[in-house]
Design an enzyme around this catalytic site. Structure first.
Site, PDB file in Angstrom:
ATOM      1  N   ASN A   9       0.882  -1.171   0.000  1.00 29.68           N
ATOM      2  CA  ASN A   9       0.000   0.000   0.000  1.00 29.68           C
ATOM      3  C   ASN A   9       0.915   1.215   0.000  1.00 29.68           C
ATOM      4  OD1 ASN A   9      -1.754   2.079   0.464  1.00 29.68           O
ATOM      5  ND2 ASN A   9      -2.301   1.472   2.561  1.00 29.68           N
ATOM      6  N   TRP A  10       1.086   1.786  -1.184  1.00 29.86           N
ATOM      7  CA  TRP A  10       2.063   2.879  -1.311  1.00 29.86           C
ATOM      8  C   TRP A  10       1.588   4.169  -0.653  1.00 29.86           C
ATOM      9  CZ3 TRP A  10       4.331   2.922  -7.006  1.00 29.86           C
ATOM     10  CH2 TRP A  10       5.024   1.718  -7.227  1.00 29.86           C
ATOM     11  N   LYS A  11       0.303   4.260  -0.358  1.00 31.87           N
ATOM     12  CA  LYS A  11      -0.280   5.518   0.151  1.00 31.87           C
ATOM     13  C   LYS A  11       0.067   6.661  -0.817  1.00 31.87           C
ATOM     14  CE  LYS A  11      -0.250   3.512   4.675  1.00 31.87           C
ATOM     15  NZ  LYS A  11      -0.317   3.681   6.102  1.00 31.87           N
ATOM     16  N   HIS A  96      -9.713   1.795   4.261  1.00 31.86           N
ATOM     17  CA  HIS A  96      -8.487   1.984   5.047  1.00 31.86           C
ATOM     18  C   HIS A  96      -8.772   2.982   6.167  1.00 31.86           C
ATOM     19  CE1 HIS A  96      -4.446   3.081   6.217  1.00 31.86           C
ATOM     20  NE2 HIS A  96      -4.045   1.972   5.649  1.00 31.86           N
ATOM     21  N   GLU A  98      -7.140   5.346   7.333  1.00 29.67           N
ATOM     22  CA  GLU A  98      -6.824   6.750   7.023  1.00 29.67           C
ATOM     23  C   GLU A  98      -7.978   7.403   6.262  1.00 29.67           C
ATOM     24  OE1 GLU A  98      -3.002   5.996   5.222  1.00 29.67           O
ATOM     25  OE2 GLU A  98      -2.223   5.439   7.201  1.00 29.67           O
ATOM     26  N   GLU A 168      -6.081  -4.234  10.277  1.00 26.81           N
ATOM     27  CA  GLU A 168      -5.031  -3.251  10.509  1.00 26.81           C
ATOM     28  C   GLU A 168      -5.367  -2.426  11.750  1.00 26.81           C
ATOM     29  OE1 GLU A 168      -2.726  -2.330   6.634  1.00 26.81           O
ATOM     30  OE2 GLU A 168      -4.381  -0.939   6.814  1.00 26.81           O
ATOM     31  N   GLY A 174       2.031   2.613  10.688  1.00 23.14           N
ATOM     32  CA  GLY A 174       3.050   3.655  10.563  1.00 23.14           C
ATOM     33  C   GLY A 174       3.710   4.031  11.879  1.00 23.14           C
ATOM     34  N   SER A 212       2.811  -1.870  10.470  1.00 26.82           N
ATOM     35  CA  SER A 212       4.227  -1.959  10.840  1.00 26.82           C
ATOM     36  C   SER A 212       4.840  -3.332  10.585  1.00 26.82           C
ATOM     37  CB  SER A 212       4.441  -1.519  12.297  1.00 26.82           C
ATOM     38  OG  SER A 212       4.120  -0.141  12.437  1.00 26.82           O
ATOM     39  N   GLY A 233       2.642  -1.046   4.312  1.00 28.40           N
ATOM     40  CA  GLY A 233       2.721   0.372   3.976  1.00 28.40           C
ATOM     41  C   GLY A 233       4.164   0.791   3.764  1.00 28.40           C
ATOM     42  N   GLY A 234       4.755   1.399   4.805  1.00 26.05           N
ATOM     43  CA  GLY A 234       6.099   1.978   4.698  1.00 26.05           C
ATOM     44  C   GLY A 234       7.122   1.054   4.064  1.00 26.05           C
TER      45      GLY A 234
END
Ligand code: PGA
Length: 261
Positions: A9-11, A96, A98, A168, A174, A212, A233-234
């Site tokens: 998930n590149w965001k 998601h 966010e 999640e 994150g 994470s 993600g990251g």
């Protein structure tokens, strides 16, 4: 153990230059032996054509991080599921945290987005997860069950068999603090029981963990029955990290070749 699915998930990250190198590295990894894992990347919608041209014909699927709850019309800035499907995408993340938190997406909206994704032939990756306050209040199970139930109510049983779920915890996204294996497994078991109550045929759905995941905790989290992969993600933005998570998943014994993408 079910074959794992590792999804990036590149965001809101990336540029045409950095994407080119990242996509090429993932494609190259998946062209080698030991690809006992399904892999995809969910990119910002503006990059979906770049992902398509870099990945088509490879073992790597692509998708987006959101779709509109509407079919078409006067919705400035929105992107429909059918538009995304026109780029041979496989996945659309919906719900998601966010988007729930920053864009006011309700459970009903998330259900409608999942429905639209399915109508267009995409696989919705339905995200559920509790906040830290909800966990501390002992409400984790109730929160994620309600989030999942809202999506199941919006779609047919046959369509429900096509979805992927991602647990999640909001406090793990994150933050560098992932859920423990026990915490993830307990919540996955609750989600699994919602699926079973809904329809026995949903038992095989993949429930990913996200929050994470890094190269150093990937094996422990993925080497569990009931954790069917990861939403990353990251660590999906650095090819070395993402590939090492792919390696962790590929090295596990999987006896089931359920293919998505
Ligand atoms: P993270 O993000 O891996 O950076 O915690 C996961 C996600 O939000 O999908």
């Amino acid at each position: 153990m079910q074959r794992k699915l590792i999804l990036g998930n590149w965001k809101m990250h990336g540029s045409t230059e950095s994407n080119a190198a990242l996509l090429a590295a993932i494609r190259e990894r998946m062209s080698r032996e030991n690809t006992n894992v399904d892999v995809g990347v969910c990119v910002p919608a503006i990059f979906v054509e770049q992902a398509r041209s870099a990945l088509q014909g490879s073992a790597v699927a692509w998708g987006v991080q959101d779709v509109s709850a509407h079919v078409q019309g006067a919705f400035t800035g929105e992107i429909s599921a059918a538009m995304v499907a026109g780029f041979q995408a496989t996945f659309a993340i919906v719900g998601h945290s966010e988007r729930r938190a920053n864009h006011g997406e309700t459970a009903l909206v998330v259900g409608e987005k999942a429905r639209q994704a399915l109508v267009a032939g995409l696989v919705p990756v339905v995200c559920v997860g509790e906040t830290l306050a909800e966990r501390e209040a002992g409400a984790t199970d109730a929160v994620v069950r309600a989030q999942l139930a809202a999506v199941l109510e919006a779609i047919s049983v046959d369509d429900a068999k096509k979805i992927v779920i991602a647990y999640e915890p909001v406090w793990a996204i994150g933050t560098g603090r992932s859920a423990s294996v026990d915490e993830a497994q307990a919540t996955h078991a609750g989600l699994r029981s919602v699926l079973r109550e809904y329809d026995a045929g949903l038992d095989k759905l993949r429930i990913l963990y996200g929050g994470s995941i890094k190269p150093d905790n990937a094996s422990a989290l993925l080497d569990c029955d009931g954790i069917d992969g990861g939403l990353i993600g990251g660590a999906s933005l650095k090819s070395a990290d993402f590939i090492s998570i792919i390696e962790a998943a590929a090295s596990l014994h999987a006896d089931d070749s359920l293919h998505v993408g």
